[in-house]
Design an enzyme around this catalytic site. Structure first.
Site, short mmCIF file in Angstrom:
data_model
loop_
_atom_site.label_atom_id
_atom_site.label_comp_id
_atom_site.label_asym_id
_atom_site.label_seq_id
_atom_site.Cartn_x
_atom_site.Cartn_y
_atom_site.Cartn_z
N ARG A 206 0.79 -1.42 -0.51
CA ARG A 206 0.04 0.27 0.05
C ARG A 206 0.47 1.36 0.07
NH1 ARG A 206 -3.55 -3.33 3.33
NH2 ARG A 206 -2.62 -3.24 4.79
N PHE A 221 -11.87 -5.15 -5.29
CA PHE A 221 -11.39 -6.37 -4.07
C PHE A 221 -10.72 -5.86 -2.93
CE2 PHE A 221 -10.69 -8.93 -7.85
CZ PHE A 221 -11.27 -9.29 -8.15
N ASP A 242 -16.05 -4.41 -3.74
CA ASP A 242 -16.14 -5.61 -3.05
C ASP A 242 -17.51 -5.89 -3.26
OD1 ASP A 242 -13.40 -6.40 -0.60
OD2 ASP A 242 -15.90 -7.48 -0.73
N SER A 243 -17.70 -7.28 -2.76
CA SER A 243 -18.22 -8.17 -2.99
C SER A 243 -19.30 -8.12 -1.55
CB SER A 243 -18.93 -9.55 -4.00
OG SER A 243 -17.53 -9.80 -3.55
N ASN A 269 -19.34 -7.31 -7.96
CA ASN A 269 -18.58 -8.57 -8.30
C ASN A 269 -17.98 -8.14 -9.21
OD1 ASN A 269 -17.29 -10.48 -9.94
ND2 ASN A 269 -19.16 -11.39 -9.28
N ASP A 290 -6.32 -6.46 -6.13
CA ASP A 290 -5.81 -7.71 -5.02
C ASP A 290 -7.33 -8.32 -4.00
OD1 ASP A 290 -4.58 -8.61 -2.33
OD2 ASP A 290 -5.74 -6.92 -1.43
N CYS A 330 -2.50 -13.67 -4.14
CA CYS A 330 -1.79 -13.73 -2.81
C CYS A 330 -2.22 -16.28 -2.21
CB CYS A 330 -2.80 -13.90 -1.20
SG CYS A 330 -4.62 -14.26 -1.34
N1 SAH Z 1 -6.78 -5.18 -0.58
C1 SAH Z 1 -7.59 -5.01 0.98
C2 SAH Z 1 -7.69 -6.94 1.00
C3 SAH Z 1 -9.04 -7.60 -0.23
S1 SAH Z 1 -8.62 -9.66 0.11
C4 SAH Z 1 -6.50 -4.92 1.65
O1 SAH Z 1 -5.30 -4.27 0.59
O2 SAH Z 1 -7.09 -5.37 2.56
C5 SAH Z 1 -10.11 -10.29 -0.37
C6 SAH Z 1 -11.53 -9.35 -0.87
O3 SAH Z 1 -11.86 -9.48 -2.28
C7 SAH Z 1 -12.61 -9.86 0.29
O4 SAH Z 1 -12.25 -8.60 0.56
C8 SAH Z 1 -13.66 -10.59 0.14
O5 SAH Z 1 -15.20 -9.65 -0.27
C9 SAH Z 1 -13.30 -10.11 -1.83
N2 SAH Z 1 -14.32 -10.14 -3.10
C10 SAH Z 1 -13.86 -11.85 -3.25
N3 SAH Z 1 -14.73 -12.19 -3.93
C11 SAH Z 1 -15.17 -11.03 -5.42
C12 SAH Z 1 -15.87 -10.57 -6.16
N4 SAH Z 1 -16.17 -11.82 -6.90
N5 SAH Z 1 -15.81 -9.71 -6.77
C13 SAH Z 1 -15.82 -8.26 -5.39
N6 SAH Z 1 -15.05 -8.53 -4.47
C14 SAH Z 1 -14.56 -10.00 -4.01
#
Ligand code: SAH
Length: 387
Positions: A206, A221, A242-243, A269, A290, A330
């Site tokens: 970040r 995400f 985020d979903s 999504n 991410d 990850c």
């Molecule tokens: N970028 C964040 C961590 C992301 S973790 C940080 O730095 O703290 C991954 C995230 O993706 C989770 O919050 C989960 O809810 C979301 N997620 C999973 N599948 C998804 C999708 N298809 N569309 C949107 N969000 C999604």
């Protein structure tokens, strides 16, 4: 006499290579109870070290030491001290970070994260679970923590035959903790948040991303919006997608906490959203991808790669020339080379030439133990769209 585990020639060879794990197939005989600390003996009766024993996991032994030293309070104190001192040397500009990273701190299967004055621990093997009553007072003494929470709900505990539970082990753990990461403060719910509350492994990414952020930002995400909030200060506007409705709520809450007004969270999504944005002709200057681990196991690798390619291809198309993509994986099961090859395919198929500006990984408080690929899971590439 300690309980013992006799390993095969292959088990001994593996330990020689430096890997701390011995799988069940390489253990010839044991005289031990679940969660014991055992003497590891080679096929020719040689003492190889001391290890954590599990009677349930495929990982039967996790090596603690190759020395003939007692695994007592003084031993644990040395290991914890070393881990804590290393983090102090890093001069981390945050009040939330990882203090103990399991294997990489030579305390296999123990995770300790610090959130201000609270510690969140995860015991991921029978023996560490059993040792917690000994480890927690040491952790409190060494760090001065005012509370310790066990976030013992990861699914891997089931492989150890351990139950999933969340409980306060020491002092007090408030429902909500405020931590600071660089210039940003976050509300953290250590009991219910993902992982132990925050994605601490992305802290340095970040920081790095903030150096490139400008214009219109998309944080895909986003979870609680850690990238979006951090990048928003350098940008005109940051959209967080985020979903999870709960995640979206938390982005808004954290934006209020920091009086940041140019962060716009929305629930969607990402796969659909990227398509939709492309259709509508949207353009961004900075995009963060991410996603969660798409490849949870070997069988899901092909599908995972298709997923990584899809989101990266679309993100590259959404970037303005000169724009920057911060793209992460990850998935331990997708190694760095495979991830890079997938990004290359996305660049070819989208006809977007990019340069690699930085190759990054999980933060230094989550170090990788050389020779133990399992400890290297987070890849992060920073790419710049040329034209
Ligand atoms: N970028 C964040 C961590 C992301 S973790 C940080 O730095 O703290 C991954 C995230 O993706 C989770 O919050 C989960 O809810 C979301 N997620 C999973 N599948 C998804 C999708 N298809 N569309 C949107 N969000 C999604």
């Amino acid at each position: 006499m300690l309980p013992t585990a006799i390993v095969s020639a292959r088990g001994e060879a593996r330990l020689r290579q430096g890997h701390p794990w011995i799988y069940r197939a390489d253990v010839a005989d044991t005289a031990a109870e679940p969660g014991d600390i055992v003497d590891v003996i080679g096929p020719r009766q040689r003492f190889l070290g001391r290890a954590l024993f599990s009677d349930q996991s495929q990982i039967t032994l996790r090596l603690l030491t190759r020395e003939d030293e007692e695994v007592d309070a003084a031993f644990w104190r040395r290991r914890i001290d070393a881990a804590v001192r290393y983090r102090a040397q890093l001069e981390i500009d945050a009040t939330a970070y990882r203090l103990v990273h399991g294997e990489a701190d030579l305390i296999p299967s123990l995770i300790v994260d610090r959130y201000a004055s609270v510690l969140v621990v995860q015991a991921l093997s029978q023996a560490i679970d059993r040792a917690l009553p000994e480890l927690v007072p040491l952790l409190v003494e060494i760090t001065g923590a005012t509370g310790v929470l066990a976030r013992n709900d990861p699914r891997v505990r089931l492989l150890e035959g351990l139950e999933q539970r969340v409980e306060v082990l020491s002092g007090e753990v408030p429902e909500r903790i405020v931590v600071r990461e660089g210039p940003i403060e976050y509300h953290v719910d250590t009991r219910h948040g993902q992982k132990t509350g925050l994605f601490l492994d992305q802290r340095e990414n970040r920081e790095a991303a903030a150096r490139y952020a400008r214009g219109r930002v998309l944080d895909a995400f986003s979870y609680d919006g850690a990238f979006a909030l951090r990048l928003a200060r350098h940008a005109d506007r940051a959209e967080a997608v985020d979903s999870s409705a709960e995640a979206v709520r938390r982005v808004a809450e954290n934006a209020r906490l920091n009086a940041i007004e140019n962060v716009a969270p929305r629930e969607a999504n990402v796969f659909d959203e990227l398509r939709e944005l492309e259709r509508s002709g949207a353009r961004y200057d900075t995009i963060v991808l991410d996603p969660p681990a798409f490849a949870k196991n070997k069988a899901s690798i092909p599908k995972a790669l298709a997923g990584y390619k899809d989101i990266n291809l679309r993100a590259l198309r959404l970037l303005n020339p000169g724009g920057v993509l911060i793209t992460c994986s990850c998935s331990y099961n997708v190694d760095e080379a495979t991830f890079a090859a997938t990004i290359y395919e996305a660049s070819v198929d989208s006809h977007v030439p990019v340069t690699v500006v930085e190759k990054r990984m999980q933060g230094r408080d989550h170090p990788v133990l050389l020779g133990v690929p399992e400890t290297y899971y987070l890849k992060c590439l920073i790419l710049r769209r040329l034209i």
